[in-house]
Design a protein around this motif. Sequence first.
Motif, PDB file in Angstrom:
ATOM      1  N   ALA A  97      40.511 -24.294  19.137  1.00 24.09           N
ATOM      2  CA  ALA A  97      39.171 -24.900  19.127  1.00 24.09           C
ATOM      3  C   ALA A  97      39.382 -26.033  20.014  1.00 24.09           C
ATOM      4  N   ALA A  98      40.294 -27.116  20.140  1.00 26.52           N
ATOM      5  CA  ALA A  98      40.405 -27.974  20.840  1.00 26.52           C
ATOM      6  C   ALA A  98      40.777 -27.731  22.316  1.00 26.52           C
ATOM      7  N   MET A  99      41.718 -26.686  22.604  1.00 30.75           N
ATOM      8  CA  MET A  99      42.014 -26.115  23.709  1.00 30.75           C
ATOM      9  C   MET A  99      40.584 -25.576  24.522  1.00 30.75           C
ATOM     10  N   SER A 100      39.884 -24.974  23.844  1.00 34.35           N
ATOM     11  CA  SER A 100      38.661 -24.181  24.298  1.00 34.35           C
ATOM     12  C   SER A 100      37.789 -25.619  24.799  1.00 34.35           C
ATOM     13  N   ARG A 101      37.689 -26.638  24.102  1.00 37.95           N
ATOM     14  CA  ARG A 101      36.669 -27.752  24.560  1.00 37.95           C
ATOM     15  C   ARG A 101      37.210 -28.437  25.770  1.00 37.95           C
ATOM     16  N   TRP A 102      38.759 -28.085  26.001  1.00 35.90           N
ATOM     17  CA  TRP A 102      39.222 -28.605  27.293  1.00 35.90           C
ATOM     18  C   TRP A 102      39.118 -27.554  28.360  1.00 35.90           C
ATOM     19  N   ASN A 103      38.212 -26.183  28.354  1.00 40.94           N
ATOM     20  CA  ASN A 103      38.211 -25.076  29.021  1.00 40.94           C
ATOM     21  C   ASN A 103      39.606 -24.353  29.358  1.00 40.94           C
ATOM     22  N   ILE A 104      40.493 -24.644  28.442  1.00 36.11           N
ATOM     23  CA  ILE A 104      41.747 -23.949  28.744  1.00 36.11           C
ATOM     24  C   ILE A 104      41.452 -22.539  28.392  1.00 36.11           C
ATOM     25  N   ASN A 105      42.131 -21.527  29.253  1.00 33.23           N
ATOM     26  CA  ASN A 105      41.810 -20.064  28.994  1.00 33.23           C
ATOM     27  C   ASN A 105      43.181 -19.288  28.802  1.00 33.23           C
ATOM     28  N   ALA A 106      44.357 -19.918  28.802  1.00 31.32           N
ATOM     29  CA  ALA A 106      45.682 -19.469  28.857  1.00 31.32           C
ATOM     30  C   ALA A 106      46.716 -20.265  27.951  1.00 31.32           C
ATOM     31  N   VAL A 107      47.245 -19.687  26.898  1.00 31.98           N
ATOM     32  CA  VAL A 107      48.295 -20.288  26.067  1.00 31.98           C
ATOM     33  C   VAL A 107      49.398 -19.643  25.806  1.00 31.98           C
ATOM     34  N   ARG A 108      50.406 -20.520  26.450  1.00 30.63           N
ATOM     35  CA  ARG A 108      51.978 -19.716  26.515  1.00 30.63           C
ATOM     36  C   ARG A 108      52.485 -19.855  25.159  1.00 30.63           C
ATOM     37  N   VAL A 109      53.357 -18.916  24.769  1.00 24.48           N
ATOM     38  CA  VAL A 109      53.773 -18.836  23.409  1.00 24.48           C
ATOM     39  C   VAL A 109      55.362 -18.602  23.689  1.00 24.48           C
ATOM     40  N   PRO A 110      56.155 -19.591  23.715  1.00 24.26           N
ATOM     41  CA  PRO A 110      57.546 -19.632  23.581  1.00 24.26           C
ATOM     42  C   PRO A 110      58.141 -19.015  22.637  1.00 24.26           C
ATOM     43  N   VAL A 111      58.966 -18.058  23.018  1.00 24.16           N
ATOM     44  CA  VAL A 111      59.829 -17.190  21.777  1.00 24.16           C
ATOM     45  C   VAL A 111      61.222 -17.222  21.868  1.00 24.16           C
ATOM     46  N   ASN A 112      61.814 -17.483  20.766  1.00 27.20           N
ATOM     47  CA  ASN A 112      63.285 -17.449  20.554  1.00 27.20           C
ATOM     48  C   ASN A 112      63.793 -16.214  20.379  1.00 27.20           C
ATOM     49  N   GLU A 113      64.458 -15.425  21.086  1.00 26.20           N
ATOM     50  CA  GLU A 113      65.231 -13.918  21.101  1.00 26.20           C
ATOM     51  C   GLU A 113      65.928 -13.852  19.804  1.00 26.20           C
ATOM     52  N   GLN A 142      45.693 -14.239  17.645  1.00 29.94           N
ATOM     53  CA  GLN A 142      44.845 -15.252  17.565  1.00 29.94           C
ATOM     54  C   GLN A 142      43.980 -15.913  18.733  1.00 29.94           C
ATOM     55  N   ILE A 143      45.127 -16.106  19.688  1.00 29.05           N
ATOM     56  CA  ILE A 143      44.869 -16.682  20.933  1.00 29.05           C
ATOM     57  C   ILE A 143      43.868 -15.653  21.899  1.00 29.05           C
ATOM     58  N   THR A 144      44.215 -14.554  21.731  1.00 27.95           N
ATOM     59  CA  THR A 144      43.329 -13.405  22.363  1.00 27.95           C
ATOM     60  C   THR A 144      41.957 -13.126  21.737  1.00 27.95           C
ATOM     61  N   ALA A 145      41.879 -13.185  20.582  1.00 29.63           N
ATOM     62  CA  ALA A 145      40.597 -13.107  19.866  1.00 29.63           C
ATOM     63  C   ALA A 145      39.786 -14.191  20.017  1.00 29.63           C
ATOM     64  N   HIS A 146      40.192 -15.392  20.644  1.00 31.93           N
ATOM     65  CA  HIS A 146      39.344 -16.584  21.161  1.00 31.93           C
ATOM     66  C   HIS A 146      39.148 -16.452  22.488  1.00 31.93           C
TER      67      HIS A 146
END
Length: 278
Positions: A97-113, A142-146
């Motif tokens: 919700a906070a990211m949306s208020r900043w008009n962010i449209n992409a969220v990186r998801v760093p993963v540990n293999e 959740q990211i893509t549902a938003h």
Amino acid sequence: MAAMSAVACAGAPPAVKTPAATSSAAMTPAVRLPIPVNGIAVLGNQLVDGARVPMQLRGADRMGTEYACVQGWGVFGQPDGPGDQRTDAQKNDATLAAMSRWNINAVRVPVNEDCWLGTKAGLNPRYTGVTYRNAITAWVNQITAHGMVAIVDLHWSAPNGRLATDQQPMADADNSPAFWCDAAAVFKSNPNVIFDVFNEPYLDRDNGLIPDIATAWRCWRDGCRLHVHSGETPMATTYQAAGMSELVAAIRQTGASNPIMLGGLSYAQNFSLFAMLF
């Protein structure tokens, strides 16, 4: 383009629950992006949405998913205080919700293999293996549902005999292809997912084994021997790095057609010989 290395994605990926899209009363139209992303693809030299309209990604990340699991104290990083009783899904919803208020449209998801695969000794099963895969999958959904793009990023990796506790100069042949066989199969049906094949390679800094920039680019593409790094400082031991061609082949073998990101040398800042390789 050089021939890609053969990659065998053995069987189906590990069982991962794919939860339904998460909703929240806090996520009102007032804080959503005006035009939620409805798919992401590459057309020519541009990123386009599902309607083939050119678009620009404006992104941020939610750090923690690359390190908390291997350190044995969570999946999403630092708790928000002893009085916070919210679930991970609720906290992540508030973050989006906070990211949306900043008009962010992409969220990186760093993963540990290692946390994703969950096969090495020394991992806390409470936060790795199926538990970790379920949590990351739920977060991506959740990211893509938003209405945002999720960038699934192979961030921390390590060859056999070592845990992925920091950033290596390049992906490893022992486990990174297996990671992408699994992860790409899990996320390939989500049109709002991009695959960042390996975060910020810095193999050109391995002066002991990489004598020049041309050698570094060949290793970037095809793999080679590199020094294991601890805190980005080279150690005496070496490992076989996986090249980008092998990792891309692992992704595409699953049938995934999602856009792919390939970071260049010098922490993804150097693309000097990229055009000569392909």
